[in-house]
Design an enzyme around this catalytic site. Sequence first.
Site, short mmCIF file in Angstrom:
data_model
loop_
_atom_site.label_atom_id
_atom_site.label_comp_id
_atom_site.label_asym_id
_atom_site.label_seq_id
_atom_site.Cartn_x
_atom_site.Cartn_y
_atom_site.Cartn_z
N SER A 126 0.64 -1.16 0.11
CA SER A 126 -0.07 0.13 0.05
C SER A 126 0.82 1.28 0.01
O SER A 126 0.18 2.28 -0.13
CB SER A 126 -1.04 -0.03 1.16
N LYS A 129 0.08 3.74 -2.84
CA LYS A 129 -0.91 4.88 -2.63
C LYS A 129 -0.09 6.36 -2.77
O LYS A 129 -0.62 7.41 -2.80
CB LYS A 129 -1.69 4.54 -1.42
N SER A 183 -6.10 3.09 4.78
CA SER A 183 -5.46 2.21 3.43
C SER A 183 -6.70 1.56 2.62
O SER A 183 -6.49 0.69 2.09
CB SER A 183 -4.44 1.30 3.98
#
Length: 429
Positions: A126, A129, A183
Amino acid sequence: MIVPALPAPAASAAASGVSAASAASAVSAASAVSAASAASAVSGAEIPCPHPKIVKPSAPPRPVPPPADPQAMRVGGDALATHGLVIPAGAKQPPAVTATTWMVSDLDTGEVLGACGPHVPQTPASVQKTLLAATAIDKLDPRKKVTIVQSDLEIEPNSSAVGIVAGGTYPVSTLWLGLLLNSGNDAANALARMAGGGGPDGVARTVAAMNAKAAELGALQTHAVTPSGLDGKGQFTSAYDLALIARVDFANADFRKYVLTRSAQMPAQRARKVAGFQFQNENKLIYNYPGALGGKTGFTTIARHSYVGAAQRDGRRLVVTLLGAEAAPLRGWQQGAALLDWGFTQPAGSSVGHLVTPAEVAASAAAAAAARGATAEKATAPGPGVAAGPASRSHGWSVLVAGTVAVALTALPVLLLLTQRRRRRKSRD
């Protein structure tokens, strides 16, 4: 020359939320590798990174990264072209962490304070991102309302989601909070779709833009397949690339505000009979580390734990990026905190490389294109006494265009290296 690590002050370990036992374990492991590190430095071999001794949990095999490009490995400095440890001469040994690769750098000066395999490709999870934010945060009005479609919710089962619902309407700012605090992979899809025009190909357009942004920044080990960081074939990044991306993110006021937000409210969707709820920031650095600026956590069973975190102290802003970590004896954010503590002990101006800027990347690409174009034009010039007809001129332009495109893909790392060497000579002068 590498010197053994010294125990971190107790106050620093406590401020970072690292237990005394865990800190002691990390220091012990670092001391154990110091002799090998010094020997490697003398012989010119790669210096092993300090890792604690742990029993690794069972996990799927990691994807095989693309072959290493020796020139791309040198972006930011010759010393960064290593799979092992690189720290300034005379610096204390960094803490032992389970992260496979990591880097500590200065957000403002661009100095790289130390690293372990900074250009080694790893799967991102993640922390990807952060690249979505660097690409799209300026494209979307935070006050705009977004209606969620079913495709936004098509994420891997049991992966992280912030809880938006199909048919619901949410402000863009709330979706960024859902992405960066919780997230949310569902929020990632919605934001990517909107940044890509809002149509069925919106996510694909944004992923393409993410890869273009990485190239613009000089992040040559980064290739995005998903906007969220959920695993995808051929998806990689590196600790160095994540620092380039983080530098863009932390220059953005909205990003800084979002990642320091401790909790946020998801609005109720009365038409869908869904109540509102509160969600929390999962990055524990902001609760436990004095001067924390925020960051992003990440985990998949393939990528393991990844982390990006920044903090400020005594007028300096440092960022740590790490990939391929295990959660014991220290969690990802705690490993980041320990490395930040180490980074803040380094004197200003101490570095092993630097973060390239988009201006450097563009200038190097332009210079390479001009050089290749001149070579191509000379190679296709007609011989003595031969007039250049339409066909020969057309061929010359084709070669020039092809050369320009090829240069952008192959010559950029070389020119970045030359640029840095010139800068080093000037600084010595």
